[in-house]
Design an enzyme around this catalytic site. Structure first.
Site, PDB file in Angstrom:
ATOM      1  N   ASP A   1       0.773  -1.248   0.000  1.00 56.27           N
ATOM      2  CA  ASP A   1       0.000   0.000   0.000  1.00 56.27           C
ATOM      3  C   ASP A   1       0.807   1.302   0.000  1.00 56.27           C
ATOM      4  O   ASP A   1       0.614   2.153  -0.841  1.00 56.27           O
ATOM      5  CB  ASP A   1      -0.929   0.027   1.212  1.00 56.27           C
ATOM      6  CG  ASP A   1      -1.835  -1.189   1.304  1.00 56.27           C
ATOM      7  OD1 ASP A   1      -1.623  -2.163   0.560  1.00 56.27           O
ATOM      8  OD2 ASP A   1      -2.777  -1.159   2.107  1.00 56.27           O
TER       9      ASP A   1
ATOM     10  N   GLU B   1       2.007  -9.425  11.544  1.00 61.61           N
ATOM     11  CA  GLU B   1       1.768  -9.092  10.126  1.00 61.61           C
ATOM     12  C   GLU B   1       3.100  -8.785   9.429  1.00 61.61           C
ATOM     13  O   GLU B   1       3.367  -9.239   8.331  1.00 61.61           O
ATOM     14  CB  GLU B   1       0.827  -7.878  10.035  1.00 61.61           C
ATOM     15  CG  GLU B   1       0.450  -7.479   8.634  1.00 61.61           C
ATOM     16  CD  GLU B   1      -0.495  -6.280   8.611  1.00 61.61           C
ATOM     17  OE1 GLU B   1      -0.769  -5.694   9.672  1.00 61.61           O
ATOM     18  OE2 GLU B   1      -0.956  -5.935   7.507  1.00 61.61           O
TER      19      GLU B   1
END
Ligand code: DGY
Length: 425
Positions: A168, A397
């Site tokens: 992103d 993550e």
């Protein structure tokens, strides 16, 4: 401790995470922060399920492809139900579909993971049955990429959103994203209730992410209009490489299944990419680079996406050698490698999402590419330093590339899954 292999307690913890995040037919990346099914998360997570429960692994595939659009696109998010912890949700995307979804895709890793699933399946009958069912859908998905995202047949598909890259807030998108207008309305980011803001994209970036979401909805998801007018259009080297690898894996699947489809268009697409890829080589940085298709600018930040052509077999011998040297120095620059942005970059930030932290699945792809091209030593170094992230920090993550501290969401599915897949071999 052997850092090439998962320890029994690490294996048990990884299995427990997949079971905890299992929502019956799909696995959420992590509770709260990502409460739906994300495409490339799901593809990687299926590899982990393969080590525990093959039936469950194939269910991941079936559920994802139930959300495929008529034009072949596999959306990056399928919104199975309601959630108060994620923004932007189905109402913002406004897909108007029976199974609500986003309107962009994500790195197309599915054919690659499905090929691995077929080749490693203990239950051959089940695997053949599921691959037979999904093959026409996979072909339609790849045809969609080449048709919709490269209508002029240049060999290089383009991306319409940083979220489509899966990376992103990579520094590579900074300039192209700042040419997108910001939205001027108030909205509430829910990610910041769950993760520290220093580990997430900025408000300036979110304002533009949302502008793009509104833009697709505003033109009724008209693909021709979007191609002509989208204010963000990037030749993303990560997507191009992952698609190329996956198309080769798709052809191998067709051959393994003696599938009758005409695969010549896919072979032609591979040929076009192999001819065009040299345009993205950046000699002075010893890696490939994404390009902004609207301004023509080279997006020259050195990120892990820029060496993914190794995973696709897209580099010639001298390019591959140059990238090996680059990776060698890169690994020397951080205790936990390979960092998503090169540590020498002025934009390197060891804990901010895609601006520096370590991501296991990307490192698996790069190590796989190195292994396949005969550099087992460098692949093993990536594997050991990546394993250190989970042995020190657990299944986060992503991981701070300098300290190894866990960042983003905890008990994360693809981290657990890729550990089960990669560190068990
Ligand atoms: C998010 O919400 O952070 C995702 O990366 C978008 O898919």
């Amino acid at each position: 401790m052997n850092l090439q292999r998962l320890q029994p307690a690490e294996r048990d913890a990884a299995i427990a995470i997949l079971r905890k995040n299992d929502r019956g037919g799909h696995t959420v990346p992590t509770d709260g922060l990502y409460p739906f099914q994300w495409s490339w998360d799901s593809a990687i997570t299926a590899l982990g399920w393969m080590r525990i429960d093959e039936q469950r692994a194939w269910a991941e595939v079936d559920t994802m492809f139930r959300g495929q659009w008529e034009n072949g696109m596999v959306p990056h998010i399928l919104f199975h139900g309601e959630s108060g912890t994620y923004f932007p949700g189905p109402e913002v995307w406004g897909s108007g579909r029976a199974l609500p979804s986003s309107a962009i895709s994500q790195p197309p890793v599915w054919a690659t993971t499905i090929r691995i699933m077929l080749e490693t399946a203990a239950d051959r009958r089940l695997a053949m049955e599921r691959v037979t069912a999904v093959l026409p859908k996979l072909i339609a998905y790849h045809e969609w990429w080449y048709r919709e995202r490269d209508p002029n047949g240049t060999g290089l598909v383009c991306s319409y959103h940083p979220w489509e890259s899966g990376m992103d807030n990579s520094p590579a998108w900074d300039e192209a994203l700042m040419n997108v207008p910001p939205v001027d309305y108030h909205y509430e980011r829910r990610d910041l209730h769950l993760v520290e803001s220093e580990q997430r994209p900025t408000h300036e970036q979110y304002d533009r992410y949302l502008y793009l979401v509104d833009f697709y909805k505003g033109c009724g998801f008209d693909s021709d209009y979007i191609y002509e007018h989208c204010p963000y259009k990037v030749l993303d080297i990560g997507i191009i490489a992952i698609l190329h690898r996956a198309t080769k894996d798709l052809l191998a699947l067709c051959e393994a299944m003696s599938h009758s489809a005409d695969t010549q268009p896919l072979r032609d697409a591979l040929g076009r990419t192999e001819t065009a890829i040299g345009e993205l080589w950046l000699q002075e940085k010893a890696c490939f680079a994404s390009h902004d298709l609207l301004t023509g600018k080279v997006l020259d930040d050195v990120t892990t996406a820029t060496v993914l052509p190794l995973f696709a077999g897209l580099a010639n011998a001298s390019q591959a050698d140059a990238m090996r040297d680059l990776i060698d120095g890169w690994l020397n620059g951080t205790a936990y490698g390979l960092s998503s942005t090169h540590p020498d970059s002025a934009k390197f930030d060891p804990k901010c999402y895609w601006r520096g932290p370590v991501w296991l699945h990307i490192n698996w792809m790069i190590a796989t590419g190195l292994d396949e091209s005969g550099d087992a030593g460098l692949a093993a170094r990536i594997k050991s330093s990546t394993h250190r992230c989970i042995s020190d920090g657990g299944y986060w993550e992503y991981f701070d590339a300098l300290t190894g501290a866990g960042c983003g969401g905890d008990d994360f599915s693809w981290t657990a899954a890729i550990a089960l897949h990669w560190l068990t071999d």
